[in-house]
Design an enzyme around this catalytic site. Structure first.
Site, PDB file in Angstrom:
ATOM      1  N   HIS A  96       1.002  -1.166  -0.054  1.00  6.81           N
ATOM      2  CA  HIS A  96       0.115  -0.027  -0.016  1.00  6.81           C
ATOM      3  C   HIS A  96       0.377   1.572  -0.434  1.00  6.81           C
ATOM      4  O   HIS A  96       1.861   1.425   0.794  1.00  6.81           O
ATOM      5  CB  HIS A  96      -0.740   0.424   1.469  1.00  6.81           C
ATOM      6  CG  HIS A  96      -2.204   1.369   0.945  1.00  6.81           C
ATOM      7  ND1 HIS A  96      -1.704   2.321   1.085  1.00  6.81           N
ATOM      8  CD2 HIS A  96      -3.290   0.745   0.812  1.00  6.81           C
ATOM      9  CE1 HIS A  96      -2.914   2.981   1.399  1.00  6.81           C
ATOM     10  NE2 HIS A  96      -4.010   2.329   0.430  1.00  6.81           N
ATOM     11  N   GLU A 144      -3.058   3.583  -7.250  1.00  8.89           N
ATOM     12  CA  GLU A 144      -4.127   4.377  -6.147  1.00  8.89           C
ATOM     13  C   GLU A 144      -2.443   5.883  -6.779  1.00  8.89           C
ATOM     14  O   GLU A 144      -1.845   6.017  -6.522  1.00  8.89           O
ATOM     15  CB  GLU A 144      -3.400   4.486  -5.281  1.00  8.89           C
ATOM     16  CG  GLU A 144      -4.571   2.948  -4.754  1.00  8.89           C
ATOM     17  CD  GLU A 144      -4.890   3.546  -3.152  1.00  8.89           C
ATOM     18  OE1 GLU A 144      -5.983   3.560  -3.169  1.00  8.89           O
ATOM     19  OE2 GLU A 144      -3.855   3.217  -2.637  1.00  8.89           O
TER      20      GLU A 144
HETATM   21  O1  G3P Z   1      -6.266   2.243   0.121  1.00 10.35           O
HETATM   22  C1  G3P Z   1      -7.279   3.511  -0.358  1.00 10.35           C
HETATM   23  C2  G3P Z   1      -6.947   4.372  -0.099  1.00 10.35           C
HETATM   24  O2  G3P Z   1      -5.051   4.438  -0.188  1.00 10.35           O
HETATM   25  C3  G3P Z   1      -7.307   5.634  -0.671  1.00 10.35           C
HETATM   26  O3  G3P Z   1      -7.856   6.703   0.641  1.00 10.35           O
HETATM   27  O4  G3P Z   1      -9.487   7.983   1.373  1.00 10.35           O
HETATM   28  O5  G3P Z   1      -8.690   8.348  -1.389  1.00 10.35           O
HETATM   29  O6  G3P Z   1     -10.150   6.774  -0.074  1.00 10.35           O
HETATM   30  P1  G3P Z   1      -8.422   7.348   0.050  1.00 10.35           P
END
Ligand code: G3P
Length: 225
Positions: A96, A144
């Site tokens: 992560h 992400e």
């Molecule tokens: O693991 C999910 C995360 O990193 C995204 O976080 O708060 O932007 O949905 P968020």
């Protein structure tokens, strides 16, 4: 491989104060209730210290937030894949953005998960790193952009191309690997956009954990599945 049915919404609880102690089971049960009511695929990643408790209290898939490439034994504070499985989790996040690992450890963790029948969800930050990780054939890759994590603008709005390029580049390496996207995902519109861009679902946190009305947030998210 243990299956995680798609399209799916994976809710990472992180280690927010809202999910300390009994808060983790409470939120997991809200996710379970919406999943059952709407026949939607929702998986949860509780804080590590609540993994076993949450896994024993809900019927929806539970994933670990992290796993180390370590064998059981004298490894104080580490998380072995075996202990994740014994806790009742179906799989785990790996690498992560908030818990990065060296590439060789990611590869070894994916392999350990495969041997144990745990679902592997490897987090990445670009289409290129996603393609590099696809070589190890995890079950899922979740792209992400770190700068959008925890924000209010969804990756699907801020950078839709990263999602479609990741799908394209990952599938070119291994068509079996499913792609998720995350960062800033908040509502059903964002989920719909992710699916339209070729993703098999989303990985999100604050949009659910920090929501004023958690049930309403979940219902909105699953409406797009
Ligand atoms: O693991 C999910 C995360 O990193 C995204 O976080 O708060 O932007 O949905 P968020």
């Amino acid at each position: 491989m243990t299956e995680l049915t798609t399209p799916i919404i994976i809710v990472n609880f992180k280690v927010y104060s809202e999910v300390e102690g009994p808060g983790a089971v409470r939120l997991a049960k809200e996710c379970e209730s919406v999943a059952l009511e709407k026949k939607a695929n929702i998986a949860v990643c509780p804080p590590m210290v609540e993994l076993s408790r949450v896994a024993s209290e809900v019927t929806i898939p539970v994933l670990s937030q992290h796993v180390d490439d370590r064998s059981p034994g004298s490894i104080t504070g580490y998380v072995s894949p075996q202990s994740v499985k014994a806790a009742g989790a179906m799989g785990t996040l790996i690498n992560h953005a908030e818990h990065r690992m060296p590439p060789q450890e990611i590869a070894a963790a994916i392999e350990a998960c495969r041997k144990l029948g745990l679902v592997s969800v490897v987090c990445t930050d670009t289409a290129e790193t996603s393609a590099a990780m696809a070589v190890f054939s995890p079950d899922f890759i979740a792209v992400e952009p770190p700068e959008l994590i925890g924000g209010d603008i969804s990756v699907t709005t801020a950078d839709p191309a990263i999602v479609s390029r990741t799908v394209e580049m990952v599938k070119a390496v291994d068509a079996q690997v499913k792609v998720l996207c995350g960062a800033g995902v908040k509502n059903g519109r964002d989920v719909r956009a992710a699916l339209d861009l070729g993703a098999s679902g989303v990985l999100l946190a604050s949009g659910v954990v920090k929501a004023k009305d958690v049930k309403a947030a979940l219902l909105d998210l699953v409406s797009a599945l």
